[in-house]
Design a protein around this motif. Structure first.
Motif, PDB file in Angstrom:
ATOM      1  N   PHE A  48       0.852  -1.182   0.000  1.00 20.35           N
ATOM      2  CA  PHE A  48       0.000   0.000   0.000  1.00 20.35           C
ATOM      3  C   PHE A  48       0.892   1.238   0.000  1.00 20.35           C
ATOM      4  N   PRO A  49       0.427   2.356  -0.541  1.00 16.61           N
ATOM      5  CA  PRO A  49       1.224   3.576  -0.438  1.00 16.61           C
ATOM      6  C   PRO A  49       1.411   3.961   1.025  1.00 16.61           C
ATOM      7  N   GLY A  50       2.622   4.370   1.371  1.00 14.49           N
ATOM      8  CA  GLY A  50       2.896   4.748   2.751  1.00 14.49           C
ATOM      9  C   GLY A  50       4.384   4.810   3.009  1.00 14.49           C
ATOM     10  N   GLY A  51       4.739   5.194   4.223  1.00 18.98           N
ATOM     11  CA  GLY A  51       6.150   5.293   4.574  1.00 18.98           C
ATOM     12  C   GLY A  51       6.330   5.889   5.959  1.00 18.98           C
ATOM     13  N   ASN A  52       7.557   6.220   6.284  1.00 19.84           N
ATOM     14  CA  ASN A  52       7.899   6.722   7.613  1.00 19.84           C
ATOM     15  C   ASN A  52       7.371   8.127   7.853  1.00 19.84           C
ATOM     16  N   CYS A  53       7.026   8.403   9.103  1.00 18.77           N
ATOM     17  CA  CYS A  53       6.641   9.749   9.496  1.00 18.77           C
ATOM     18  C   CYS A  53       7.872  10.653   9.453  1.00 18.77           C
ATOM     19  N   SER A  54       7.644  11.904   9.088  1.00 15.94           N
ATOM     20  CA  SER A  54       8.727  12.880   8.985  1.00 15.94           C
ATOM     21  C   SER A  54       8.397  14.099   9.830  1.00 15.94           C
ATOM     22  N   ALA A  55       9.290  14.453  10.749  1.00 19.56           N
ATOM     23  CA  ALA A  55       9.063  15.636  11.576  1.00 19.56           C
ATOM     24  C   ALA A  55       9.013  16.894  10.722  1.00 19.56           C
ATOM     25  N   THR A  56       9.772  16.920   9.649  1.00 17.27           N
ATOM     26  CA  THR A  56       9.807  18.090   8.762  1.00 17.27           C
ATOM     27  C   THR A  56       8.454  18.322   8.106  1.00 17.27           C
ATOM     28  N   ASP A  58       5.418  16.289   8.666  1.00 16.95           N
ATOM     29  CA  ASP A  58       4.193  15.784   9.279  1.00 16.95           C
ATOM     30  C   ASP A  58       3.935  16.289  10.688  1.00 16.95           C
ATOM     31  N   GLY A  59       4.928  16.880  11.324  1.00 14.42           N
ATOM     32  CA  GLY A  59       4.752  17.375  12.684  1.00 14.42           C
ATOM     33  C   GLY A  59       5.575  16.584  13.682  1.00 14.42           C
ATOM     34  N   GLU A  60       5.430  16.940  14.940  1.00 12.80           N
ATOM     35  CA  GLU A  60       6.231  16.327  16.005  1.00 12.80           C
ATOM     36  C   GLU A  60       5.881  14.852  16.165  1.00 12.80           C
ATOM     37  N   ILE A  61       6.913  14.012  16.179  1.00 14.34           N
ATOM     38  CA  ILE A  61       6.733  12.570  16.325  1.00 14.34           C
ATOM     39  C   ILE A  61       6.833  12.200  17.798  1.00 14.34           C
ATOM     40  N   TRP A  78      -0.949  12.884   8.484  1.00  9.96           N
ATOM     41  CA  TRP A  78      -0.184  13.680   7.532  1.00  9.96           C
ATOM     42  C   TRP A  78       0.800  12.805   6.749  1.00  9.96           C
ATOM     43  N   ALA A  79       1.457  11.888   7.447  1.00  5.53           N
ATOM     44  CA  ALA A  79       2.420  11.008   6.778  1.00  5.53           C
ATOM     45  C   ALA A  79       1.737  10.155   5.723  1.00  5.53           C
ATOM     46  N   ALA A  80       0.556   9.637   6.037  1.00  6.51           N
ATOM     47  CA  ALA A  80      -0.159   8.781   5.093  1.00  6.51           C
ATOM     48  C   ALA A  80      -0.511   9.539   3.816  1.00  6.51           C
ATOM     49  N   ILE A  81      -1.032  10.746   3.959  1.00  6.19           N
ATOM     50  CA  ILE A  81      -1.447  11.514   2.787  1.00  6.19           C
ATOM     51  C   ILE A  81      -0.238  12.009   2.000  1.00  6.19           C
ATOM     52  N   THR A 120      13.073  19.480  -0.545  1.00  4.61           N
ATOM     53  CA  THR A 120      13.299  20.888  -0.886  1.00  4.61           C
ATOM     54  C   THR A 120      12.040  21.734  -0.727  1.00  4.61           C
ATOM     55  N   ARG A 121      10.900  21.091  -0.570  1.00  3.74           N
ATOM     56  CA  ARG A 121       9.641  21.789  -0.272  1.00  3.74           C
ATOM     57  C   ARG A 121       8.884  20.985   0.775  1.00  3.74           C
ATOM     58  N   ARG A 122       8.257  21.715   1.694  1.00  7.88           N
ATOM     59  CA  ARG A 122       7.412  21.050   2.679  1.00  7.88           C
ATOM     60  C   ARG A 122       6.071  20.712   2.040  1.00  7.88           C
ATOM     61  N   PHE A 123       5.573  19.542   2.376  1.00  9.44           N
ATOM     62  CA  PHE A 123       4.308  19.096   1.807  1.00  9.44           C
ATOM     63  C   PHE A 123       3.182  20.074   2.149  1.00  9.44           C
ATOM     64  N   LYS A 124       3.193  20.598   3.365  1.00 10.05           N
ATOM     65  CA  LYS A 124       2.139  21.529   3.772  1.00 10.05           C
ATOM     66  C   LYS A 124       2.200  22.817   2.963  1.00 10.05           C
ATOM     67  N   ASP A 125       3.397  23.230   2.539  1.00 12.88           N
ATOM     68  CA  ASP A 125       3.523  24.423   1.696  1.00 12.88           C
ATOM     69  C   ASP A 125       2.924  24.179   0.315  1.00 12.88           C
ATOM     70  N   VAL A 126       3.068  22.959  -0.180  1.00 15.25           N
ATOM     71  CA  VAL A 126       2.460  22.615  -1.467  1.00 15.25           C
ATOM     72  C   VAL A 126       0.952  22.784  -1.395  1.00 15.25           C
ATOM     73  N   LEU A 127       0.364  22.367  -0.291  1.00 12.66           N
ATOM     74  CA  LEU A 127      -1.081  22.496  -0.125  1.00 12.66           C
ATOM     75  C   LEU A 127      -1.501  23.958  -0.025  1.00 12.66           C
ATOM     76  N   VAL A 128      -0.732  24.756   0.710  1.00 10.08           N
ATOM     77  CA  VAL A 128      -1.046  26.181   0.840  1.00 10.08           C
ATOM     78  C   VAL A 128      -1.030  26.849  -0.526  1.00 10.08           C
ATOM     79  N   GLU A 129      -0.055  26.491  -1.359  1.00 10.81           N
ATOM     80  CA  GLU A 129       0.042  27.054  -2.702  1.00 10.81           C
ATOM     81  C   GLU A 129      -1.189  26.740  -3.545  1.00 10.81           C
ATOM     82  N   ARG A 130      -1.827  25.592  -3.270  1.00  5.04           N
ATOM     83  CA  ARG A 130      -3.017  25.181  -4.019  1.00  5.04           C
ATOM     84  C   ARG A 130      -4.302  25.589  -3.311  1.00  5.04           C
ATOM     85  N   ASP A 131      -4.171  26.321  -2.172  1.00  3.84           N
ATOM     86  CA  ASP A 131      -5.331  26.686  -1.356  1.00  3.84           C
ATOM     87  C   ASP A 131      -6.133  25.425  -1.012  1.00  3.84           C
ATOM     88  N   ALA A 132      -5.416  24.382  -0.625  1.00  3.27           N
ATOM     89  CA  ALA A 132      -6.036  23.089  -0.369  1.00  3.27           C
ATOM     90  C   ALA A 132      -5.743  22.636   1.059  1.00  3.27           C
TER      91      ALA A 132
END
Length: 339
Positions: A48-56, A58-61, A78-81, A120-132
Motif C-alpha cells: 500500500f502507499p505509505g512510509g515513515n513519518c517525517s518531523a519536517t 508531518d509534525g512532532e513525532i 499527515w504522513a499517510a497523505i 526541498t519543499r514542505r508538503f504543507k507548503d504545497v497544499l497552501v500554494e493550491r489553497d487546499a
C-alpha cells in the motif's frame, strides 16, 4: 558467575512510526505499488502507499516511551497523505470550501512530488500554494501493525482506509493498464516501478499464484476487504452501478466499526508450523511496547491466523485461516504422523 545468554541479548530496536493507506478507487479497487528488488524494506513486494513519518513534513513525532507513538494521530495522518502523494501522485486534499479532491496540473504535480520527496519543499507548503487542505478527517483507522522483536528493522505502522469519492456516473479510473510512476530523484534510486488499481480479490489471486509478493499484513487486510468490495462476475468492479458500490462501502465501514478494527494493534507471533512447512502466525498479540503500557484495549484478533512460507525472495504461499480450525488441523496432522 557468567550471565545467561538471555541476559546478554540486545533489546529490540524501537519501532519507527509509519503510516499506510488502503486506497479505494471510485470503482472500489485497491491501489498497490510494486517495490523494486533493491528496496531496503519489502523488496519486490506489492505494498500500500505509505512510509515513515517525517518531523519536517508531518509534525512532532511522539517519543519512544510515549503512548501516542502507537496511536492514531495527526502526525500519522499527515504522513499517510504525504506518502500517498509522493508515491502515487494522488493528492488526497480538498479545495477550501469545496467538495471533491483538488486537481493539480500534471507538470506542477510531478514537480511537487519530486520536491517533497527530495525535501526541498514542505508538503504543507504545497497544499497552501493550491489553497487546499489535506483530507485528514476521511482517513479511517484500520489496524496498527508492530513488527515482531526478532526483526532488526521494526515499524509501528498505522493503517488507514480511504474511500475516494464515487463518481456520478460509471467509474473511469483504469484498472487494466499499468500507471508507471516517476522515478524519485532524492537519491537517484527507484522506490516503485508501477502503481495499479485492482479488485482486492485479484491481488489475492495473483499472490496465491506466486505472480506477486504480499507480506502478511497486506495479504490479511486485503482478505478482509475482499469480503465486501466484490467486483462484478462479468467484467470487473468498473461495471457496478453507483448504488452497489456505495452499499459495498457501507457494509465494509460497518464491519470495521462493529468489530473495532480501528483500535486493533497486531504484532504477528509464531505459533506452529503446518504439515506443509508453513509458519502459522498468530494475530492476537499487540507487541511488547503496547503490553508494557498496560493500558488495555489494544489487542489484535484471536479469530484469524496467517500462514506463510518465508523464503529468501520474500513470503510465499500466504493464506488466512480461522485460528481454531487451523490449529486443530495442525494437531491432527501431527497425531497422524506419529501413528
Amino acid at each position: 558467575m557468567p550471565r545467561s545468554s538471555k541476559s546478554r541479548q540486545k533489546p529490540p530496536s524501537p519501532p519507527r512510526p509509519s503510516a499506510s493507506i488502503l486506497l479505494v478507487s471510485p470503482a472500489n479497487e485497491i491501489l498497490l505499488l510494486h517495490r523494486v528488488q533493491t528496496s531496503s524494506s519489502f523488496p519486490s513486494a506489492h505494498v500500500f502507499p505509505g512510509g515513515n513519518c517525517s518531523a519536517t513534513h508531518d509534525g512532532e513525532i511522539p517519543g519512544v516511551d510515549d503512548e501516542a507513538r502507537h496511536r492514531d494521530g495527526d502526525v500519522y495522518r499527515w504522513a499517510a497523505i504525504r506518502e500517498c502523494f509522493e508515491e502515487s501522485g494522488l493528492l488526497l486534499a480538498r479545495k477550501r470550501g469545496q467538495d471533491g479532491l483538488v486537481s493539480v496540473p500534471e507538470e506542477q504535480r510531478e514537480k511537487a512530488r519530486k520536491d517533497v520527496h527530495a525535501g526541498t519543499r514542505r508538503f504543507k507548503d504545497v497544499l497552501v500554494e493550491r489553497d487546499a487542505e489535506a483530507d485528514l478527517e476521511n482517513l479511517i483507522p484500520f489496524t496498527r501493525w508492530i513488527t515482531p522483536t526478532n526483526v532488526p528493522k521494526r515499524f509501528t505502522t498505522q493503517m488507514y482506509l480511504y474511500l475516494m469519492p464515487l463518481l456520478s456516473s460509471s467509474p473511469s479510473l483504469p484498472s487494466s493498464d499499468e500507471a508507471v510512476l516517476p522515478l524519485p530523484t532524492s537519491d537517484g534510486g527507484i522506490e516503485h516501478t508501477a502503481a495499479r488499481f485492482l479488485p482486492a480479490q485479484d491481488w489475492l489471486s495473483q499472490a496465491r499464484a506466486d505472480e506477486i509478493i504480499l507480506f502478511p499484513p497486506q495479504f490479511f487486510l486485503l482478505h478482509l476487504v475482499s469480503e465486501f468490495l466484490i467486483p462484478s462476475s462479468s467484467s470487473g468492479a468498473s461495471s457496478l452501478d453507483r448504488e452497489t458500490l456505495q452499499k459495498q462501502r457501507s457494509a465494509l465501514l460497518s464491519f470495521i466499526d462493529t468489530h473495532k478494527w480501528g483500535n486493533k494493534c497486531i504484532s504477528p507471533s509464531f505459533l506452529t508450523k503446518t504439515s506443509d512447512g508453513r509458519a502459522v502466525l498468530g494475530l492476537d498479540k499487540s507487541g511488547p511496547e503496547i503490553e508494557a503500557m498496560k493500558k488495555g484495549g489494544r489487542e489484535g484478533t484471536s479469530e484469524w491466523v496467517v500462514f506463510v512460507d518465508f523464503r529468501k525472495e520474500g513470503p510465499r504461499r500466504v493464506e488466512v485461516g480461522k485460528r481454531d480450525e487451523v490449529l486443530k488441523e495442525v494437531r491432527e496432522s501431527g497425531k497422524s504422523a506419529r501413528l
